[in-house]
Write a protein that holds these residues in place. Structure first.
Motif, PDB file in Angstrom:
ATOM      1  N   LEU A  62       0.820  -1.221   0.000  1.00 38.79           N
ATOM      2  CA  LEU A  62       0.000   0.000   0.000  1.00 38.79           C
ATOM      3  C   LEU A  62       0.848   1.262   0.000  1.00 38.79           C
ATOM      4  O   LEU A  62       0.624   2.170  -0.800  1.00 38.79           O
ATOM      5  CB  LEU A  62      -0.942   0.013   1.208  1.00 38.79           C
ATOM      6  CG  LEU A  62      -2.069  -1.016   1.213  1.00 38.79           C
ATOM      7  CD1 LEU A  62      -2.793  -0.987   2.545  1.00 38.79           C
ATOM      8  CD2 LEU A  62      -3.047  -0.769   0.081  1.00 38.79           C
ATOM      9  N   HIS A  63       1.821   1.335   0.870  1.00 39.13           N
ATOM     10  CA  HIS A  63       2.558   2.582   1.073  1.00 39.13           C
ATOM     11  C   HIS A  63       3.787   2.715   0.183  1.00 39.13           C
ATOM     12  O   HIS A  63       4.057   3.786  -0.327  1.00 39.13           O
ATOM     13  CB  HIS A  63       2.958   2.726   2.544  1.00 39.13           C
ATOM     14  CG  HIS A  63       1.782   2.890   3.446  1.00 39.13           C
ATOM     15  ND1 HIS A  63       1.744   3.794   4.467  1.00 39.13           N
ATOM     16  CD2 HIS A  63       0.576   2.276   3.490  1.00 39.13           C
ATOM     17  CE1 HIS A  63       0.590   3.733   5.096  1.00 39.13           C
ATOM     18  NE2 HIS A  63      -0.132   2.802   4.521  1.00 39.13           N
ATOM     19  N   ALA A  64       4.548   1.635   0.025  1.00 37.42           N
ATOM     20  CA  ALA A  64       5.801   1.746  -0.722  1.00 37.42           C
ATOM     21  C   ALA A  64       5.620   1.475  -2.213  1.00 37.42           C
ATOM     22  O   ALA A  64       6.241   2.130  -3.035  1.00 37.42           O
ATOM     23  CB  ALA A  64       6.837   0.786  -0.149  1.00 37.42           C
ATOM     24  N   GLU A  65       4.761   0.499  -2.559  1.00 38.95           N
ATOM     25  CA  GLU A  65       4.613   0.144  -3.964  1.00 38.95           C
ATOM     26  C   GLU A  65       3.404   0.789  -4.620  1.00 38.95           C
ATOM     27  O   GLU A  65       3.206   0.648  -5.820  1.00 38.95           O
ATOM     28  CB  GLU A  65       4.580  -1.380  -4.111  1.00 38.95           C
ATOM     29  CG  GLU A  65       5.911  -2.010  -3.719  1.00 38.95           C
ATOM     30  CD  GLU A  65       6.002  -3.476  -4.068  1.00 38.95           C
ATOM     31  OE1 GLU A  65       5.169  -3.962  -4.851  1.00 38.95           O
ATOM     32  OE2 GLU A  65       6.925  -4.122  -3.564  1.00 38.95           O
ATOM     33  N   GLY A  66       2.559   1.468  -3.850  1.00 38.82           N
ATOM     34  CA  GLY A  66       1.473   2.251  -4.424  1.00 38.82           C
ATOM     35  C   GLY A  66       0.224   1.486  -4.820  1.00 38.82           C
ATOM     36  O   GLY A  66      -0.578   1.980  -5.610  1.00 38.82           O
ATOM     37  N   TYR A  67       0.019   0.294  -4.298  1.00 35.00           N
ATOM     38  CA  TYR A  67      -1.189  -0.457  -4.621  1.00 35.00           C
ATOM     39  C   TYR A  67      -2.381   0.095  -3.856  1.00 35.00           C
ATOM     40  O   TYR A  67      -2.226   0.732  -2.809  1.00 35.00           O
ATOM     41  CB  TYR A  67      -1.011  -1.937  -4.268  1.00 35.00           C
ATOM     42  CG  TYR A  67      -0.201  -2.700  -5.274  1.00 35.00           C
ATOM     43  CD1 TYR A  67      -0.791  -3.317  -6.361  1.00 35.00           C
ATOM     44  CD2 TYR A  67       1.178  -2.799  -5.144  1.00 35.00           C
ATOM     45  CE1 TYR A  67      -0.046  -4.014  -7.281  1.00 35.00           C
ATOM     46  CE2 TYR A  67       1.942  -3.497  -6.056  1.00 35.00           C
ATOM     47  CZ  TYR A  67       1.318  -4.100  -7.129  1.00 35.00           C
ATOM     48  OH  TYR A  67       2.069  -4.780  -8.039  1.00 35.00           O
ATOM     49  N   THR A  68      -3.577  -0.184  -4.365  1.00 33.05           N
ATOM     50  CA  THR A  68      -4.806   0.175  -3.669  1.00 33.05           C
ATOM     51  C   THR A  68      -5.224  -0.996  -2.780  1.00 33.05           C
ATOM     52  O   THR A  68      -4.668  -2.092  -2.892  1.00 33.05           O
ATOM     53  CB  THR A  68      -5.942   0.468  -4.674  1.00 33.05           C
ATOM     54  OG1 THR A  68      -6.187  -0.717  -5.439  1.00 33.05           O
ATOM     55  CG2 THR A  68      -5.596   1.625  -5.585  1.00 33.05           C
ATOM     56  N   ILE A  69      -6.220  -0.765  -1.935  1.00 33.44           N
ATOM     57  CA  ILE A  69      -6.749  -1.834  -1.089  1.00 33.44           C
ATOM     58  C   ILE A  69      -7.235  -2.978  -1.989  1.00 33.44           C
ATOM     59  O   ILE A  69      -6.935  -4.143  -1.747  1.00 33.44           O
ATOM     60  CB  ILE A  69      -7.912  -1.315  -0.215  1.00 33.44           C
ATOM     61  CG1 ILE A  69      -7.432  -0.249   0.762  1.00 33.44           C
ATOM     62  CG2 ILE A  69      -8.609  -2.468   0.502  1.00 33.44           C
ATOM     63  CD1 ILE A  69      -6.938  -0.708   2.084  1.00 33.44           C
ATOM     64  N   ARG A  70      -7.987  -2.634  -3.026  1.00 31.43           N
ATOM     65  CA  ARG A  70      -8.492  -3.673  -3.936  1.00 31.43           C
ATOM     66  C   ARG A  70      -7.357  -4.413  -4.627  1.00 31.43           C
ATOM     67  O   ARG A  70      -7.455  -5.612  -4.877  1.00 31.43           O
ATOM     68  CB  ARG A  70      -9.411  -3.063  -4.988  1.00 31.43           C
ATOM     69  CG  ARG A  70     -10.764  -2.748  -4.442  1.00 31.43           C
ATOM     70  CD  ARG A  70     -11.700  -2.367  -5.555  1.00 31.43           C
ATOM     71  NE  ARG A  70     -12.999  -2.039  -4.997  1.00 31.43           N
ATOM     72  CZ  ARG A  70     -14.000  -1.585  -5.692  1.00 31.43           C
ATOM     73  NH1 ARG A  70     -13.871  -1.380  -6.984  1.00 31.43           N
ATOM     74  NH2 ARG A  70     -15.157  -1.314  -5.108  1.00 31.43           N
ATOM     75  N   GLY A  71      -6.290  -3.708  -4.962  1.00 32.50           N
ATOM     76  CA  GLY A  71      -5.146  -4.350  -5.584  1.00 32.50           C
ATOM     77  C   GLY A  71      -4.506  -5.380  -4.674  1.00 32.50           C
ATOM     78  O   GLY A  71      -4.157  -6.482  -5.103  1.00 32.50           O
ATOM     79  N   VAL A  72      -4.374  -5.037  -3.401  1.00 39.97           N
ATOM     80  CA  VAL A  72      -3.788  -5.973  -2.435  1.00 39.97           C
ATOM     81  C   VAL A  72      -4.747  -7.138  -2.207  1.00 39.97           C
ATOM     82  O   VAL A  72      -4.315  -8.296  -2.108  1.00 39.97           O
ATOM     83  CB  VAL A  72      -3.442  -5.258  -1.111  1.00 39.97           C
ATOM     84  CG1 VAL A  72      -2.939  -6.243  -0.073  1.00 39.97           C
ATOM     85  CG2 VAL A  72      -2.423  -4.164  -1.343  1.00 39.97           C
ATOM     86  N   GLN A  73      -6.058  -6.864  -2.161  1.00 41.07           N
ATOM     87  CA  GLN A  73      -7.036  -7.942  -2.009  1.00 41.07           C
ATOM     88  C   GLN A  73      -6.934  -8.918  -3.176  1.00 41.07           C
ATOM     89  O   GLN A  73      -7.008 -10.133  -2.995  1.00 41.07           O
ATOM     90  CB  GLN A  73      -8.453  -7.372  -1.931  1.00 41.07           C
ATOM     91  CG  GLN A  73      -8.759  -6.660  -0.640  1.00 41.07           C
ATOM     92  CD  GLN A  73     -10.080  -5.912  -0.680  1.00 41.07           C
ATOM     93  OE1 GLN A  73     -10.574  -5.532  -1.735  1.00 41.07           O
ATOM     94  NE2 GLN A  73     -10.660  -5.693   0.496  1.00 41.07           N
ATOM     95  N   LYS A  74      -6.741  -8.387  -4.366  1.00 42.68           N
ATOM     96  CA  LYS A  74      -6.621  -9.236  -5.555  1.00 42.68           C
ATOM     97  C   LYS A  74      -5.362 -10.099  -5.481  1.00 42.68           C
ATOM     98  O   LYS A  74      -5.396 -11.290  -5.809  1.00 42.68           O
ATOM     99  CB  LYS A  74      -6.589  -8.363  -6.809  1.00 42.68           C
ATOM    100  CG  LYS A  74      -6.562  -9.145  -8.094  1.00 42.68           C
ATOM    101  CD  LYS A  74      -6.622  -8.220  -9.290  1.00 42.68           C
ATOM    102  CE  LYS A  74      -6.579  -9.029 -10.583  1.00 42.68           C
ATOM    103  NZ  LYS A  74      -6.594  -8.167 -11.760  1.00 42.68           N
TER     104      LYS A  74
END
Length: 171
Positions: A62-74
């Motif tokens: 989330l913080h370092a690589e810039g993913y969204t919550i949905r991106g991490v959930q995926k």
């Protein structure tokens, strides 16, 4: 007093270690069912070492690589918990390699052009990095192409500079 790596941690200790507020940890518990701290009487949370690894991975994505919550959930859904845990190790290694750069906080999805530029720089360490002007011009070009696609215009309109302006009443 430092705890051993195997010790359980309270939400305050986890928040301090990850440098995020406690309410964010509670929010993540709702968004990521893989985070399951033990709860004792009174609802007090105790995070296991494997919970800590997962939280470090989520924070890194989330913080370092810039993913969204949905991106991490995926990522969790498609690749599993181990892939997210590995993200923490990747980010820690990258930060150890470049300690002089401050960690920038980014939101939203990871831009394709930026990911490609980072990969290009990683693959060719002996070459100089891509100048900022080239990166900006590349981004502008990609935006112009995206705009032409959204407006239903042929891509050669981008090359000719014949992009039509959208009407005022449309949104």
């Amino acid at each position: 007093m430092n705890k051993s790596a195997e010790a359980f941690r309270t939400i305050g200790e986890v928040a301090d270690e990850l440098q995020i507020p406690k309410h964010v940890l509670r929010f993540w518990e709702g968004r990521f069912p893989q985070i399951r701290p033990m709860k004792r009487g009174g609802g007090r949370r105790y995070y296991r070492p494997e919970d800590m690894e997962l939280l470090r991975g989520i924070r890194a994505l989330l913080h370092a690589e810039g993913y969204t919550i949905r991106g991490v959930q995926k990522i969790l859904r498609e690749h599993g918990v181990d892939q997210v845990k590995a993200a923490a190790h990747r980010v820690a290694a990258a930060q150890a390699a470049t300690p002089a750069e401050p960690a920038a906080r980014k939101r939203g999805r990871k831009p394709v052009a930026k990911a490609a530029a980072a990969e290009q720089q990683t693959n060719a360490r002996d070459e100089s990095p891509v100048p900022a002007k080239v990166q900006i011009l590349t981004a502008i070009r990609e935006l112009e192409i995206a705009r032409a696609i959204l407006l239903g215009q042929p891509l050669n309109a981008v090359e000719n500079g014949d992009l039509k302006k959208p009407r005022a009443g449309r949104s």
